[in-house]
Design a protein around this motif. Structure first.
Motif, PDB file in Angstrom:
ATOM      1  N   LEU A  36       4.097  19.082 -80.759  1.00 19.66           N
ATOM      2  CA  LEU A  36       3.635  19.611 -79.478  1.00 19.66           C
ATOM      3  C   LEU A  36       2.882  20.919 -79.693  1.00 19.66           C
ATOM      4  N   ALA A  37       3.425  21.810 -80.529  1.00 14.50           N
ATOM      5  CA  ALA A  37       2.766  23.084 -80.797  1.00 14.50           C
ATOM      6  C   ALA A  37       1.378  22.864 -81.389  1.00 14.50           C
ATOM      7  N   PHE A  38       1.285  21.935 -82.340  1.00 11.25           N
ATOM      8  CA  PHE A  38      -0.014  21.625 -82.946  1.00 11.25           C
ATOM      9  C   PHE A  38      -0.979  21.094 -81.888  1.00 11.25           C
ATOM     10  N   GLY A  39      -0.506  20.176 -81.037  1.00  8.73           N
ATOM     11  CA  GLY A  39      -1.366  19.585 -80.016  1.00  8.73           C
ATOM     12  C   GLY A  39      -1.861  20.598 -79.007  1.00  8.73           C
ATOM     13  N   LEU A  40      -1.009  21.514 -78.582  1.00 12.04           N
ATOM     14  CA  LEU A  40      -1.418  22.549 -77.631  1.00 12.04           C
ATOM     15  C   LEU A  40      -2.472  23.468 -78.249  1.00 12.04           C
ATOM     16  N   ALA A  41      -2.235  23.884 -79.497  1.00  7.55           N
ATOM     17  CA  ALA A  41      -3.195  24.759 -80.166  1.00  7.55           C
ATOM     18  C   ALA A  41      -4.504  24.026 -80.445  1.00  7.55           C
ATOM     19  N   PHE A  42      -4.414  22.751 -80.774  1.00  8.32           N
ATOM     20  CA  PHE A  42      -5.612  21.926 -80.979  1.00  8.32           C
ATOM     21  C   PHE A  42      -6.472  21.919 -79.718  1.00  8.32           C
ATOM     22  N   ALA A  43      -5.835  21.683 -78.569  1.00  7.62           N
ATOM     23  CA  ALA A  43      -6.567  21.668 -77.302  1.00  7.62           C
ATOM     24  C   ALA A  43      -7.188  23.031 -77.020  1.00  7.62           C
ATOM     25  N   ALA A  44      -6.446  24.106 -77.314  1.00 10.96           N
ATOM     26  CA  ALA A  44      -6.971  25.457 -77.087  1.00 10.96           C
ATOM     27  C   ALA A  44      -8.206  25.701 -77.951  1.00 10.96           C
ATOM     28  N   GLY A  45      -8.130  25.351 -79.228  1.00 14.31           N
ATOM     29  CA  GLY A  45      -9.274  25.547 -80.104  1.00 14.31           C
ATOM     30  C   GLY A  45     -10.487  24.762 -79.654  1.00 14.31           C
ATOM     31  N   ALA A  46     -10.263  23.517 -79.252  1.00 16.41           N
ATOM     32  CA  ALA A  46     -11.369  22.684 -78.785  1.00 16.41           C
ATOM     33  C   ALA A  46     -11.985  23.266 -77.519  1.00 16.41           C
ATOM     34  N   MET A  47     -11.165  23.706 -76.595  1.00 15.14           N
ATOM     35  CA  MET A  47     -11.673  24.252 -75.332  1.00 15.14           C
ATOM     36  C   MET A  47     -12.467  25.533 -75.555  1.00 15.14           C
ATOM     37  N   VAL A  48     -11.905  26.446 -76.340  1.00 16.95           N
ATOM     38  CA  VAL A  48     -12.592  27.724 -76.568  1.00 16.95           C
ATOM     39  C   VAL A  48     -13.921  27.498 -77.267  1.00 16.95           C
ATOM     40  N   TYR A  49     -13.931  26.634 -78.285  1.00 13.06           N
ATOM     41  CA  TYR A  49     -15.172  26.406 -79.032  1.00 13.06           C
ATOM     42  C   TYR A  49     -16.249  25.791 -78.148  1.00 13.06           C
ATOM     43  N   VAL A  50     -15.893  24.720 -77.420  1.00 11.28           N
ATOM     44  CA  VAL A  50     -16.909  24.058 -76.614  1.00 11.28           C
ATOM     45  C   VAL A  50     -17.371  24.955 -75.470  1.00 11.28           C
ATOM     46  N   SER A  51     -16.489  25.825 -74.974  1.00 11.80           N
ATOM     47  CA  SER A  51     -16.871  26.731 -73.892  1.00 11.80           C
ATOM     48  C   SER A  51     -17.877  27.768 -74.367  1.00 11.80           C
ATOM     49  N   LEU A  52     -17.596  28.392 -75.520  1.00 19.75           N
ATOM     50  CA  LEU A  52     -18.439  29.485 -75.993  1.00 19.75           C
ATOM     51  C   LEU A  52     -19.655  29.006 -76.773  1.00 19.75           C
ATOM     52  N   ALA A  53     -19.519  27.863 -77.468  1.00 18.22           N
ATOM     53  CA  ALA A  53     -20.622  27.397 -78.303  1.00 18.22           C
ATOM     54  C   ALA A  53     -21.589  26.475 -77.575  1.00 18.22           C
ATOM     55  N   GLU A  54     -21.134  25.832 -76.482  1.00 16.70           N
ATOM     56  CA  GLU A  54     -21.985  24.865 -75.797  1.00 16.70           C
ATOM     57  C   GLU A  54     -22.146  25.159 -74.311  1.00 16.70           C
ATOM     58  N   ILE A  55     -21.044  25.330 -73.602  1.00 15.18           N
ATOM     59  CA  ILE A  55     -21.135  25.438 -72.139  1.00 15.18           C
ATOM     60  C   ILE A  55     -21.783  26.751 -71.721  1.00 15.18           C
ATOM     61  N   LEU A  56     -21.337  27.881 -72.286  1.00 16.01           N
ATOM     62  CA  LEU A  56     -21.933  29.160 -71.913  1.00 16.01           C
ATOM     63  C   LEU A  56     -23.409  29.244 -72.286  1.00 16.01           C
ATOM     64  N   PRO A  57     -23.828  28.773 -73.469  1.00 12.64           N
ATOM     65  CA  PRO A  57     -25.275  28.740 -73.747  1.00 12.64           C
ATOM     66  C   PRO A  57     -26.062  27.876 -72.763  1.00 12.64           C
ATOM     67  N   LYS A  58     -25.442  26.786 -72.259  1.00 14.81           N
ATOM     68  CA  LYS A  58     -26.113  25.980 -71.230  1.00 14.81           C
ATOM     69  C   LYS A  58     -26.345  26.821 -69.975  1.00 14.81           C
ATOM     70  N   ALA A  59     -25.347  27.625 -69.603  1.00 11.89           N
ATOM     71  CA  ALA A  59     -25.498  28.496 -68.439  1.00 11.89           C
ATOM     72  C   ALA A  59     -26.602  29.519 -68.676  1.00 11.89           C
ATOM     73  N   THR A  60     -26.634  30.082 -69.873  1.00 12.24           N
ATOM     74  CA  THR A  60     -27.665  31.071 -70.206  1.00 12.24           C
ATOM     75  C   THR A  60     -29.059  30.460 -70.130  1.00 12.24           C
ATOM     76  N   ALA A  61     -29.203  29.244 -70.670  1.00 14.57           N
ATOM     77  CA  ALA A  61     -30.507  28.580 -70.639  1.00 14.57           C
ATOM     78  C   ALA A  61     -30.944  28.297 -69.204  1.00 14.57           C
TER      79      ALA A  61
END
Length: 264
Positions: A36-61
């Motif tokens: 469970l701990a691994f799965g929660l941290a996995f989801a956190a890493g995926a969310m943070v990365y996609v938010s900062l590396a993809e979603i926020l740049p889309k907003a900027t563009a």
């Protein structure tokens, strides 16, 4: 299938992952807290990365196409910060409880069936309220680009599995009905496609660039807040070793690789 249908299907699938969590906990004797701990941290890493590396740049563009290269990033940053403040306010109004996975927890065993039923239903309502903006995020990300939406949907689905667990345990303990416990968990997950439909009804699919900028900026802020406020602390609470950092890195790596592959 239309872009709308694909986006709604992806959002619904991510939301219904709460049923997976409920099924896992109700048909196994004792779920692994380290997993469970691994799965929660996995989801956190995926969310943070996609938010900062993809979603926020889309907003900027999107904002840059309207306001230019000087003001575009400023507007995107403002939308991102508004997303953080919005979900922080919602978190204060509707705290999102996460219960222990231990079915033999003394406090739970000693509680009355009425109290347990109330705890389960309140948990479902609180998690359902938090799932509304997650559904909005997944839907619009997928509507804009499946390459962007699918990794986000995967991260949210992983995040929803322990939420299903949190709902199912008290409901099952109060009613001894696996069917009801799974049903309540699925109902909370259906808040995600509901949030998507509400957002689509209000915003439509043909949004001006500035509206896309606000939507994706808010989404990025919401996802980062949920990751840092809910997922990582919960992962650390259940970890016995390095599961949190391993899960965080694995989540970021998987999303990063998937985004590269989708770009091909």
């Amino acid at each position: 299938m239309s872009a709308f249908g694909v986006a709604l299907l992806v959002t619904t699938a991510a939301g219904l992952a709460t049923g997976i969590g409920a099924t896992l906990v109700l048909f196994t004797r004792r779920p692994s807290l380290r997993l469970l701990a691994f799965g929660l941290a996995f989801a956190a890493g995926a969310m943070v990365y996609v938010s900062l590396a993809e979603i926020l740049p889309k907003a900027t563009a999107a904002f840059t196409s309207v306001h230019g290269v000087r003001l575009g990033p400023a507007w995107a940053t403002a939308a991102f910060l508004c997303g953080l403040l919005l979900i922080a306010a919602l978190d204060r109004l509707l705290p999102n409880p996460h219960h222990s996975l231990d079915k033999d927890e003394p406090q739970r065993a000693a509680a009355s069936a009425i109290h347990l039923r109330k705890v389960g239903l309140l948990t479902a309502l609180a998690i359902g309220a938090h799932n509304l903006p997650e559904g909005l995020a997944t839907f619009f990300a997928t509507l804009q680009s499946p390459a962007l939406g699918l990794p986000l949907a995967l991260a949210i689905a992983v995040h929803n599995i322990p939420e299903g667990v949190a709902i199912a345990i008290p409901v099952f303990a109060a009613t001894q009905s696996r069917r009801l416990a799974i049903g309540v968990s699925l109902a909370a997950g259906l808040a995600e496609p509901l949030g998507a439909l509400i957002g689509y009804a209000v915003l439509g699919d043909a949004l001006p660039a500035s509206s896309y900028g606000w939507v994706f900026g808010l989404i990025a802020g919401i996802m980062v807040f949920l990751s840092l406020d809910e997922l990582l602390p919960a992962a650390k609470r259940h970890a016995a070793g390095h599961e949190t950092v391993y899960g965080l890195i694995a989540g970021m790596a998987l999303v990063a690789i998937s985004l590269v592959l989708f770009a091909w």
